[in-house]
Write a protein that holds these residues in place. Structure first.
Motif, PDB file in Angstrom:
ATOM      1  N   LEU A   1      20.165 -36.609 -15.820  1.00 40.00           N
ATOM      2  CA  LEU A   1      20.405 -35.408 -15.002  1.00 40.00           C
ATOM      3  C   LEU A   1      19.243 -35.155 -14.056  1.00 40.00           C
ATOM      4  CD1 LEU A   1      21.934 -32.915 -17.613  1.00 40.00           C
ATOM      5  CD2 LEU A   1      23.132 -34.238 -15.856  1.00 40.00           C
ATOM      6  N   ARG A   2      18.027 -35.384 -14.535  1.00 39.22           N
ATOM      7  CA  ARG A   2      16.851 -35.163 -13.679  1.00 39.22           C
ATOM      8  C   ARG A   2      16.894 -36.100 -12.470  1.00 39.22           C
ATOM      9  NH1 ARG A   2      12.665 -32.626 -15.454  1.00 39.22           N
ATOM     10  NH2 ARG A   2      13.114 -33.226 -17.619  1.00 39.22           N
TER      11      ARG A   2
ATOM     12  N   ALA B   1      23.444 -29.074 -14.171  1.00 37.60           N
ATOM     13  CA  ALA B   1      22.291 -29.939 -14.407  1.00 37.60           C
ATOM     14  C   ALA B   1      20.989 -29.179 -14.191  1.00 37.60           C
ATOM     15  CB  ALA B   1      22.363 -31.152 -13.475  1.00 37.60           C
ATOM     16  N   ARG B   2      20.936 -28.401 -13.120  1.00 39.06           N
ATOM     17  CA  ARG B   2      19.715 -27.636 -12.846  1.00 39.06           C
ATOM     18  C   ARG B   2      19.444 -26.635 -13.958  1.00 39.06           C
ATOM     19  NH1 ARG B   2      21.182 -26.885  -6.468  1.00 39.06           N
ATOM     20  NH2 ARG B   2      19.817 -28.520  -5.632  1.00 39.06           N
ATOM     21  N   ARG B   3      20.482 -25.970 -14.440  1.00 38.45           N
ATOM     22  CA  ARG B   3      20.298 -24.973 -15.512  1.00 38.45           C
ATOM     23  C   ARG B   3      19.853 -25.644 -16.803  1.00 38.45           C
ATOM     24  NH1 ARG B   3      26.047 -22.431 -14.753  1.00 38.45           N
ATOM     25  NH2 ARG B   3      25.720 -21.647 -16.876  1.00 38.45           N
ATOM     26  N   LEU B   4      20.452 -26.795 -17.132  1.00 36.54           N
ATOM     27  CA  LEU B   4      20.069 -27.504 -18.346  1.00 36.54           C
ATOM     28  C   LEU B   4      18.617 -27.973 -18.286  1.00 36.54           C
ATOM     29  CD1 LEU B   4      23.298 -29.632 -18.895  1.00 36.54           C
ATOM     30  CD2 LEU B   4      22.432 -27.871 -20.446  1.00 36.54           C
ATOM     31  N   LEU B   5      18.220 -28.521 -17.132  1.00 31.55           N
ATOM     32  CA  LEU B   5      16.848 -28.987 -16.975  1.00 31.55           C
ATOM     33  C   LEU B   5      15.856 -27.828 -17.039  1.00 31.55           C
ATOM     34  CD1 LEU B   5      17.386 -31.614 -14.142  1.00 31.55           C
ATOM     35  CD2 LEU B   5      16.744 -32.101 -16.507  1.00 31.55           C
TER      36      LEU B   5
ATOM     37  N   ALA C   1      13.784 -39.881  -4.353  1.00 33.77           N
ATOM     38  CA  ALA C   1      14.072 -39.422  -5.712  1.00 33.77           C
ATOM     39  C   ALA C   1      13.241 -40.219  -6.716  1.00 33.77           C
ATOM     40  CB  ALA C   1      15.559 -39.579  -6.004  1.00 33.77           C
ATOM     41  N   ALA C   2      13.110 -41.519  -6.483  1.00 38.86           N
ATOM     42  CA  ALA C   2      12.304 -42.351  -7.384  1.00 38.86           C
ATOM     43  C   ALA C   2      10.849 -41.906  -7.392  1.00 38.86           C
ATOM     44  CB  ALA C   2      12.421 -43.817  -6.958  1.00 38.86           C
ATOM     45  N   GLU C   3      10.320 -41.543  -6.210  1.00 35.94           N
ATOM     46  CA  GLU C   3       8.941 -41.055  -6.141  1.00 35.94           C
ATOM     47  C   GLU C   3       8.794 -39.752  -6.928  1.00 35.94           C
ATOM     48  OE1 GLU C   3       8.152 -40.651  -2.015  1.00 35.94           O
ATOM     49  OE2 GLU C   3       7.897 -42.798  -1.653  1.00 35.94           O
ATOM     50  N   ARG C   4       9.808 -38.901  -6.840  1.00 33.56           N
ATOM     51  CA  ARG C   4       9.720 -37.601  -7.520  1.00 33.56           C
ATOM     52  C   ARG C   4       9.724 -37.764  -9.036  1.00 33.56           C
ATOM     53  NH1 ARG C   4      13.789 -32.483  -6.629  1.00 33.56           N
ATOM     54  NH2 ARG C   4      12.843 -32.501  -4.563  1.00 33.56           N
ATOM     55  N   VAL C   5      10.579 -38.641  -9.564  1.00 27.01           N
ATOM     56  CA  VAL C   5      10.689 -38.775 -11.025  1.00 27.01           C
ATOM     57  C   VAL C   5       9.801 -39.898 -11.571  1.00 27.01           C
ATOM     58  CG1 VAL C   5      13.018 -37.843 -11.045  1.00 27.01           C
ATOM     59  CG2 VAL C   5      12.706 -40.315 -10.860  1.00 27.01           C
ATOM     60  N   HIS C   6       9.009 -40.527 -10.673  1.00 24.51           N
ATOM     61  CA  HIS C   6       8.061 -41.562 -11.084  1.00 24.51           C
ATOM     62  C   HIS C   6       8.777 -42.749 -11.746  1.00 24.51           C
ATOM     63  CE1 HIS C   6       4.986 -38.644 -10.134  1.00 24.51           C
ATOM     64  NE2 HIS C   6       5.512 -37.788 -10.994  1.00 24.51           N
TER      65      HIS C   6
END
Length: 287
Positions: free
Chosen positions: A7-8, A69-73, A22-27
């Motif tokens: 989800l992230r 997804a945003r609420r769960l995260l 997106a890959a840069e953000r989630v490493h």
């Protein structure tokens, strides 16, 4: 059960508009993020993203999933923060540009600080060139900086809308042989942009007013001392916005980037998420 890591990555792809950022953000690597989205789509049994060239947008089912997804995260992060929070959380050092500090971004840090009484939040407003320098040498944990469009790095990036402005009541200097300019001191990205644009057009210029204060620059523009370049959010009152018809080409290659130190703490990354949400909202309102 929905996998929070999947989800992230899904939320990051939607918010950044592509797999690379997106890959840069989630490493993660771009291929890993792509595989995660495929796994999520397989788990749900429906396509979640439409890929058209370099642009990625959610499908109708993707839009439905996005808010959940945003609420769960957010709930998962809140639970982890509460359970892991020490008695003293230390400090988060945040750097923001002056126009963000002056008009849009005062409530968010204050709200974040109140929600975490054991955390000390140090906020500094300055020119982006100094914020970037201090982030690189470890004097800041998180920073919003203005930079040339297309530079690499950053948790999230947004285009910045810039305008040439002058006094509506005293615009005579618009066609002057030497254009009077109003800017921050040397190092200001807008100042560099203005000088380059004028010299490329074969026009002369001189600094009529230099100030380290955004309010001082706005006042000098309103008084008719010269021209400046301001971001859309920093334009106050009723100045005259100059266009190509006035002989001033658009300034359209700027962006705002949210950047964190490599060893950012959980509290720093939590604040980064709040800042990213704030900037996404601003972009949506301006669109």
């Amino acid at each position: 059960m929905l996998d929070l890591e999947l989800l992230r990555s899904f939320v990051s792809v939607v918010e950044t508009g592509g797999f690379t950022r997106a890959a840069e953000r989630v490493h993660r690597t771009q291929s890993t993020v792509s595989q995660q989205i495929k796994r999520l789509e397989d788990d749900i049994g429906r396509p979640l993203l439409n890929r058209t060239g370099k642009q990625v947008v959610p499908t109708e089912d993707g839009e439905r999933l996005l808010s959940y997804a945003r609420r769960l995260l957010s709930l998962a992060e809140e639970a982890c923060d509460v359970l892991a929070r020490p008695t003293n959380e230390g400090a988060v050092r945040l750097g923001i540009p002056a126009d963000f500090a002056a008009y849009r971004l005062t409530k968010l840090p204050a709200s974040f600080s109140r929600s975490r009484p054991n955390l000390r939040l140090d906020v500094r407003a300055d020119q982006s060139v100094y914020l970037r320098r201090d982030l690189e040498r470890g004097d800041l944990d998180l920073a919003l900086i203005k930079r040339d469009a297309g530079e690499k790095g950053g948790i999230a990036v947004w285009p910045e809308r810039l305008h040439w402005v002058t006094s509506r009541a005293h615009p005579a200097h618009v066609k002057a042989d030497s254009v009077p300019l109003i800017f921050f001191p040397t190092g200001c990205l807008y100042r560099t942009r203005a000088i380059h644009a004028l010299e490329s057009a074969g026009r002369g210029w001189h600094m009529a007013y230099t100030s380290s204060s955004l309010a001082g620059i706005q006042a000098a523009v309103a008084a008719g001392m010269g021209l400046s370049i301001l971001s859309e959010m920093a334009i106050q009152g009723d100045p005259r916005v100059l266009t190509a018809k006035d002989g001033f080409a658009p300034i359209d290659k700027n962006e705002v980037a949210l950047m964190a130190s490599p060893d950012a703490s959980p509290a720093t990354l939590r604040l980064a998420d709040r800042l990213a949400e704030f900037c996404n909202t601003m972009q949506a309102k301006a669109a």
